[in-house]
Design an enzyme around this catalytic site. Sequence first.
Site, mmCIF file in Angstrom:
data_model
loop_
_atom_site.group_PDB
_atom_site.id
_atom_site.type_symbol
_atom_site.label_atom_id
_atom_site.label_comp_id
_atom_site.label_asym_id
_atom_site.label_seq_id
_atom_site.Cartn_x
_atom_site.Cartn_y
_atom_site.Cartn_z
ATOM 1 N N ALA A 15 0.813 -1.220 0.000
ATOM 2 C CA ALA A 15 0.000 0.000 0.000
ATOM 3 C C ALA A 15 0.844 1.266 0.000
ATOM 4 O O ALA A 15 0.320 2.361 -0.120
ATOM 5 C CB ALA A 15 -0.940 -0.007 1.206
ATOM 6 N N ARG A 20 10.019 8.013 -1.582
ATOM 7 C CA ARG A 20 11.454 8.202 -1.790
ATOM 8 C C ARG A 20 11.962 7.728 -3.154
ATOM 9 O O ARG A 20 13.093 7.974 -3.518
ATOM 10 C CB ARG A 20 12.238 7.504 -0.657
ATOM 11 C CG ARG A 20 12.214 8.300 0.638
ATOM 12 C CD ARG A 20 12.884 7.538 1.750
ATOM 13 N NE ARG A 20 12.072 6.426 2.218
ATOM 14 C CZ ARG A 20 12.524 5.445 2.996
ATOM 15 N NH1 ARG A 20 13.795 5.432 3.356
ATOM 16 N NH2 ARG A 20 11.726 4.472 3.392
ATOM 17 N N GLN A 80 -6.175 -0.580 1.695
ATOM 18 C CA GLN A 80 -5.933 0.060 2.984
ATOM 19 C C GLN A 80 -6.101 1.564 2.738
ATOM 20 O O GLN A 80 -5.299 2.170 2.035
ATOM 21 C CB GLN A 80 -4.509 -0.250 3.480
ATOM 22 C CG GLN A 80 -4.249 0.311 4.864
ATOM 23 C CD GLN A 80 -2.765 0.346 5.226
ATOM 24 O OE1 GLN A 80 -1.901 0.360 4.362
ATOM 25 N NE2 GLN A 80 -2.481 0.406 6.516
ATOM 26 N N GLY A 146 13.890 -2.743 12.384
ATOM 27 C CA GLY A 146 13.460 -3.220 13.695
ATOM 28 C C GLY A 146 14.495 -4.204 14.217
ATOM 29 O O GLY A 146 14.962 -5.065 13.474
ATOM 30 N N ASN A 175 14.867 -7.329 11.761
ATOM 31 C CA ASN A 175 13.634 -7.852 11.203
ATOM 32 C C ASN A 175 13.598 -7.601 9.703
ATOM 33 O O ASN A 175 13.635 -6.461 9.247
ATOM 34 C CB ASN A 175 12.459 -7.123 11.886
ATOM 35 C CG ASN A 175 11.107 -7.491 11.284
ATOM 36 O OD1 ASN A 175 10.962 -8.534 10.656
ATOM 37 N ND2 ASN A 175 10.128 -6.623 11.505
ATOM 38 N N LYS A 339 10.183 -6.380 -35.501
ATOM 39 C CA LYS A 339 9.058 -6.235 -34.580
ATOM 40 C C LYS A 339 7.901 -7.031 -35.134
ATOM 41 O O LYS A 339 7.646 -6.964 -36.343
ATOM 42 C CB LYS A 339 8.668 -4.759 -34.478
ATOM 43 C CG LYS A 339 7.584 -4.491 -33.472
ATOM 44 C CD LYS A 339 6.651 -3.373 -33.890
ATOM 45 C CE LYS A 339 5.684 -3.827 -34.961
ATOM 46 N NZ LYS A 339 4.624 -2.874 -35.268
ATOM 47 N N ASN A 365 15.717 -14.974 -48.637
ATOM 48 C CA ASN A 365 16.838 -14.082 -48.351
ATOM 49 C C ASN A 365 16.399 -12.629 -48.505
ATOM 50 O O ASN A 365 15.873 -12.246 -49.545
ATOM 51 C CB ASN A 365 17.980 -14.378 -49.325
ATOM 52 C CG ASN A 365 19.210 -13.553 -48.984
ATOM 53 O OD1 ASN A 365 19.975 -13.908 -48.093
ATOM 54 N ND2 ASN A 365 19.380 -12.435 -49.672
ATOM 55 N N ASN A 374 5.760 -0.341 -42.960
ATOM 56 C CA ASN A 374 4.546 -0.906 -42.362
ATOM 57 C C ASN A 374 3.587 0.158 -41.865
ATOM 58 O O ASN A 374 2.482 -0.142 -41.467
ATOM 59 C CB ASN A 374 4.908 -1.859 -41.211
ATOM 60 C CG ASN A 374 5.687 -1.170 -40.118
ATOM 61 O OD1 ASN A 374 6.370 -0.175 -40.363
ATOM 62 N ND2 ASN A 374 5.577 -1.673 -38.902
ATOM 63 N N ARG A 428 12.261 -5.181 -61.555
ATOM 64 C CA ARG A 428 13.477 -5.950 -61.733
ATOM 65 C C ARG A 428 13.484 -6.670 -63.084
ATOM 66 O O ARG A 428 14.482 -6.704 -63.780
ATOM 67 C CB ARG A 428 13.623 -6.967 -60.591
ATOM 68 C CG ARG A 428 14.829 -7.864 -60.706
ATOM 69 C CD ARG A 428 16.119 -7.069 -60.761
ATOM 70 N NE ARG A 428 17.271 -7.954 -60.847
ATOM 71 C CZ ARG A 428 18.458 -7.598 -61.291
ATOM 72 N NH1 ARG A 428 18.646 -6.343 -61.700
ATOM 73 N NH2 ARG A 428 19.448 -8.449 -61.314
HETATM 74 C C1 UD1 Z 1 9.496 -2.363 8.583
HETATM 75 C C2 UD1 Z 1 9.432 -3.021 9.953
HETATM 76 C C3 UD1 Z 1 10.843 -3.185 10.498
HETATM 77 C C4 UD1 Z 1 11.698 -3.965 9.533
HETATM 78 C C5 UD1 Z 1 11.671 -3.316 8.151
HETATM 79 C C6 UD1 Z 1 12.333 -4.210 7.145
HETATM 80 C C7 UD1 Z 1 7.323 -2.334 10.936
HETATM 81 C C8 UD1 Z 1 6.646 -1.410 11.865
HETATM 82 N N1 UD1 Z 1 8.632 -2.193 10.827
HETATM 83 O O1 UD1 Z 1 9.971 -1.044 8.760
HETATM 84 O O2 UD1 Z 1 10.802 -3.880 11.733
HETATM 85 O O3 UD1 Z 1 13.029 -4.038 9.995
HETATM 86 O O4 UD1 Z 1 10.323 -3.108 7.720
HETATM 87 O O5 UD1 Z 1 12.420 -3.572 5.902
HETATM 88 O O6 UD1 Z 1 6.698 -3.195 10.375
HETATM 89 N N2 UD1 Z 1 2.845 -0.607 4.485
HETATM 90 C C9 UD1 Z 1 1.524 -0.572 4.158
HETATM 91 N N3 UD1 Z 1 0.677 0.155 4.940
HETATM 92 C C10 UD1 Z 1 1.098 0.834 6.036
HETATM 93 C C11 UD1 Z 1 2.464 0.794 6.345
HETATM 94 C C12 UD1 Z 1 3.308 0.060 5.554
HETATM 95 O O7 UD1 Z 1 1.091 -1.201 3.198
HETATM 96 O O8 UD1 Z 1 0.259 1.466 6.692
HETATM 97 C C13 UD1 Z 1 3.734 -1.398 3.647
HETATM 98 C C14 UD1 Z 1 4.740 -0.565 2.891
HETATM 99 O O9 UD1 Z 1 4.264 -0.242 1.613
HETATM 100 C C15 UD1 Z 1 5.941 -1.485 2.817
HETATM 101 C C16 UD1 Z 1 5.830 -2.324 4.070
HETATM 102 O O10 UD1 Z 1 4.490 -2.243 4.500
HETATM 103 O O11 UD1 Z 1 5.875 -2.365 1.710
HETATM 104 C C17 UD1 Z 1 6.784 -1.884 5.172
HETATM 105 O O12 UD1 Z 1 6.546 -0.532 5.501
HETATM 106 P P1 UD1 Z 1 7.731 0.469 5.736
HETATM 107 O O13 UD1 Z 1 7.146 1.791 6.033
HETATM 108 O O14 UD1 Z 1 8.712 0.371 4.635
HETATM 109 O O15 UD1 Z 1 8.357 -0.120 7.097
HETATM 110 P P2 UD1 Z 1 9.832 0.102 7.619
HETATM 111 O O16 UD1 Z 1 9.907 1.374 8.317
HETATM 112 O O17 UD1 Z 1 10.791 -0.166 6.529
HETATM 113 MG MG MG Z 2 10.716 -0.233 4.395
#
Ligand code: UD1
Ligand code: MG
Length: 454
Positions: A15, A20, A80, A146, A175, A339, A365, A374, A428
């Site tokens: 979501a 970035r 979401q 994390g 994590n 193509k 050929n 085309n 030709r």
């Molecule tokens: C998250 C983990 C962190 C872990 C890291 C690994 C959490 C709180 N933290 O942090 O422990 O080390 O990933 O890369 O989970 N997303 C949604 N909806 C939301 C929030 C996030 O769909 O409301 C999706 C984002 O699009 C993304 C993923 O969840 O694909 C992770 O979200 P992101 O904000 O990147 O979490 P991190 O801060 O990287």
């Molecule tokens: Mg992330």
Amino acid sequence: MQMPSRSSLTVVLAAGEGTRMRSKLPKVLHQVAGQSLLAHVLRAAPAGRGTSLAVVIGPDHAAVADEARRNRSEAQTFIQRERLGTAHAVLAARDAIAKGADDLLVVFGDTPLISAATFERLRAPLKNGAALAVLGFRAADPSGYGRLLMEGKRLIAIREQADASEEESKVTLCNAGVMALDGRKALELLDGIDNANSKGEYYLPDAVGISRNMGWEAVVVETSEDEVRGINTKAQLAEAESVMQARLRKQALDAGVTLIAPETVYLAADTKFGSDVTIEPFVVIGPGVSIADGAVIHSFSHIVQSSIGKNASIGPFARFRPGTSIGEGARVGNFVEMKATTLEAGAKVNHLSYIGDTEVGARTNIGAGTITCNYDGFSKHKTTIGEDAFVGSNSSLVAPVKIGNGAYIGSGSVITKDVPGDAMSVERSQQMIREGGAVRYREIRTKNKKQKDH
Ligand code: UD1
Ligand code: MG
């Protein structure tokens, strides 16, 4: 004895806007090795009997839903509406989770390097009674991740960077974001998560602490950092591309493909090779390409959505756009663009040509500098060229046009009308008659025909 296999639901979190990336494209639609980040994750997620799939997407991300279904037609999508954290995102798929698969797998849509084997490794502890298994890795630089807080071999909590003490920040076991939960305990764990943290978000990693409070076991399964790189920036996208290319080159080499300078060859995740294929240095292969036994791709060729037949020789400097199909033993030489074109077995287009929306029969050929015109400025038209035909150099074939089997088109012709089989183009033949050559050509053809009949 074969254990009855456990059912699974994989929830892919996709979501995020991906601010970035500085792009209008939703993050998970950016590509690595010719496929979207999401497609890579969906390909690795468990598939087949007893599996189901849910993708959580942002509002206004219909393109993400389309991409999910294109890769896995059975994927359900959930929206979401507010981004309140990873646990909140998982709960967007509550209806699917409530069905109670044995294993609930949660994975982020922006970690394209994850493998199917890792999903299986992560599921294993659930079989043995764990409520939760977290994929962990040793981070070269843990900032932003994390931290996994352990007590011996037991995982007791995951602390997000923003909430970590100085001591906890020193932990490098992190994590990865992929988690496996006991499907029957999952909702209880997820519903127990609150947003009492520095960001005010519902953190999925908090499921670990809750599990511990319930007296349930949580474990860590470790993997390499390369496999769980999350993509947040274009620089990370480029790093993931390089990891993926290294993998694909190794797979190709292991499968017996000759890559003379592997580091200069770009492959797509779905490239298919027969045996004894050779790829010279500096070749780029995009998605949807298959290359059959014994084919050689010479340097500086660029190939997308095309199939290359056995023992064909392509390039150097050939460009195949979508829909190019090259028959067995056919040859395409330098500076030839194709193509939506089929080149049948043994046909040749050796130099400097554009052949689009065209069928070229076997053994025909096509001379240097031949252009199929085309496009008339309004729409595209087809060119059909039969077998054993000869198109002289620097001819323009103005489509729609048909050239029959065995026809002979003199050099420099502009063909605007169909040329019947075994005929010479009017231009030709007139020229050959002036030169006294028409008779000779007819003699040669007749001789060849007789030889064939024997
Ligand atoms: C998250 C983990 C962190 C872990 C890291 C690994 C959490 C709180 N933290 O942090 O422990 O080390 O990933 O890369 O989970 N997303 C949604 N909806 C939301 C929030 C996030 O769909 O409301 C999706 C984002 O699009 C993304 C993923 O969840 O694909 C992770 O979200 P992101 O904000 O990147 O979490 P991190 O801060 O990287
Ligand atoms: Mg992330």
